[in-house]
Design an enzyme around this catalytic site. Structure first.
Site, short mmCIF file in Angstrom:
data_model
loop_
_atom_site.label_atom_id
_atom_site.label_comp_id
_atom_site.label_asym_id
_atom_site.label_seq_id
_atom_site.Cartn_x
_atom_site.Cartn_y
_atom_site.Cartn_z
N LYS A 110 0.84 -1.22 0.00
CA LYS A 110 0.00 0.00 0.00
C LYS A 110 0.87 1.26 0.00
O LYS A 110 0.65 2.17 -0.79
CB LYS A 110 -0.92 0.03 1.24
CG LYS A 110 -1.87 -1.14 1.34
CD LYS A 110 -2.81 -0.98 2.52
CE LYS A 110 -2.15 -1.03 3.89
NZ LYS A 110 -1.62 -2.34 4.26
N ARG A 170 -9.57 0.88 8.49
CA ARG A 170 -9.16 -0.46 8.88
C ARG A 170 -10.19 -1.11 9.80
O ARG A 170 -9.93 -2.17 10.36
CB ARG A 170 -7.83 -0.38 9.64
CG ARG A 170 -6.63 -0.88 8.84
CD ARG A 170 -5.39 -0.50 9.62
NE ARG A 170 -4.25 -1.30 9.34
CZ ARG A 170 -3.11 -0.80 8.84
NH1 ARG A 170 -3.02 0.45 8.51
NH2 ARG A 170 -2.07 -1.58 8.68
N ARG A 208 12.28 -5.68 4.21
CA ARG A 208 11.74 -4.32 4.14
C ARG A 208 12.56 -3.34 4.99
O ARG A 208 12.94 -3.64 6.11
CB ARG A 208 10.29 -4.30 4.63
CG ARG A 208 9.71 -2.87 4.64
CD ARG A 208 8.25 -2.88 4.54
NE ARG A 208 7.63 -2.89 5.87
CZ ARG A 208 6.39 -2.47 6.07
NH1 ARG A 208 5.66 -2.02 5.07
NH2 ARG A 208 5.88 -2.53 7.28
N ARG A 217 11.52 -1.55 10.67
CA ARG A 217 10.47 -1.16 11.59
C ARG A 217 10.35 -2.17 12.72
O ARG A 217 10.49 -3.36 12.52
CB ARG A 217 9.14 -1.07 10.83
CG ARG A 217 8.86 0.32 10.33
CD ARG A 217 7.70 0.36 9.39
NE ARG A 217 6.48 -0.26 9.92
CZ ARG A 217 5.30 -0.18 9.31
NH1 ARG A 217 5.17 0.49 8.19
NH2 ARG A 217 4.25 -0.79 9.82
N ARG A 233 -0.60 -8.98 13.17
CA ARG A 233 -1.16 -7.91 12.35
C ARG A 233 -2.01 -8.50 11.22
O ARG A 233 -3.04 -7.95 10.85
CB ARG A 233 -0.03 -7.05 11.77
CG ARG A 233 0.63 -6.19 12.82
CD ARG A 233 1.92 -5.59 12.34
NE ARG A 233 1.73 -4.61 11.29
CZ ARG A 233 2.70 -4.21 10.48
NH1 ARG A 233 3.91 -4.68 10.59
NH2 ARG A 233 2.46 -3.31 9.56
P1 AMP Z 1 0.98 0.53 8.64
O1 AMP Z 1 2.06 1.55 8.53
O2 AMP Z 1 -0.20 0.85 7.75
O3 AMP Z 1 1.45 -0.88 8.46
O4 AMP Z 1 0.42 0.63 10.15
C1 AMP Z 1 1.25 0.40 11.26
C2 AMP Z 1 0.46 0.36 12.54
O5 AMP Z 1 -0.20 1.63 12.76
C3 AMP Z 1 -0.67 -0.66 12.59
O6 AMP Z 1 -0.21 -1.95 12.94
C4 AMP Z 1 -1.57 -0.06 13.68
O7 AMP Z 1 -1.00 -0.24 14.97
C5 AMP Z 1 -1.49 1.43 13.36
N1 AMP Z 1 -2.51 1.83 12.36
C6 AMP Z 1 -2.28 2.18 11.06
N2 AMP Z 1 -3.43 2.49 10.43
C7 AMP Z 1 -4.40 2.34 11.36
C8 AMP Z 1 -5.82 2.50 11.34
N3 AMP Z 1 -6.47 2.87 10.22
N4 AMP Z 1 -6.50 2.25 12.48
C9 AMP Z 1 -5.88 1.89 13.61
N5 AMP Z 1 -4.55 1.71 13.71
C10 AMP Z 1 -3.81 1.93 12.60
#
Ligand code: AMP
Length: 167
Positions: free
Chosen positions: A13, A85, A118, A151, A162
């Site tokens: 994404k 989400r 990554r 990360r 996740r």
């Molecule tokens: P990402 O960078 O999209 O992989 O997101 C990393 C982390 O941020 C996720 O595992 C959640 O802890 C938090 N997070 C990201 N987007 C959301 C969302 N829309 N709602 C709630 N938590 C989020």
């Protein structure tokens, strides 16, 4: 154009949103990046958010929704990455008038393989992969030159969690 990219962690994404931003100047709005920024600032809110992020848990809806809506307001073209989400988040953004939803479907096994290579830049979170998308100069971001790091939530146990939450 009001796009959202949906898909499990590691489906690409962020990378696709980055490319749309570079090619068409769409504003890339990453919920995860905004949350990581808040953590990096070390604010009280950031300290609360950190616990969710490090364990791969979803941050409460209201908080993320407010952040995303504030960022998207008034933008002619934007691409949301990792948002919504949850059903609650989806219901709260009908006023953003999304007109394109792209689902990136990928198997868990492939995700684990992708995550092991990554890397993200320490300044702005631009994404790379050691094998599939290496930077021009090893260990450095092509865009801002900052150091590439792994990360914390890219550990296999957290990835599995996740993925489960995503499903
Ligand atoms: P990402 O960078 O999209 O992989 O997101 C990393 C982390 O941020 C996720 O595992 C959640 O802890 C938090 N997070 C990201 N987007 C959301 C969302 N829309 N709602 C709630 N938590 C989020």
């Amino acid at each position: 154009m009001h796009i959202t990219l949906l898909g499990p962690p590691g489906s690409g994404k962020g990378m696709i949103a980055d490319r749309l931003e570079r090619a068409f100047h769409y504003t890339h709005i990453s919920a995860g990046a905004m949350l990581r920024e808040e953590v990096a600032k070390g604010t009280r809110l950031g300290k609360d958010i950190r616990k969710y992020l490090e364990n791969g848990k979803l941050v409460p809806d209201e908080l993320v929704t407010d952040m995303v809506k504030l960022e998207a307001r008034g933008k002619k073209h934007f691409v949301l990455d990792g948002f919504p989400r949850s059903l609650g988040q989806a219901k709260a953004i009908t006023d953003l008038h999304l007109n394109n939803v792209i689902l990136l479907d990928i198997a868990e096994k492939a995700v684990i393989q992708r995550f092991s290579g990554r890397r993200v830049c320490s300044q702005a979170g631009h994404g790379y992969h050691l094998k599939f998308l290496p930077p021009r100069k090893a260990g450095r971001c092509d865009i801002d030159g900052s150091k590439l790091v792994r990360r914390k939530d890219d550990r296999p146990s957290v990835i599995r969690d996740r993925f489960r939450i995503y499903r």
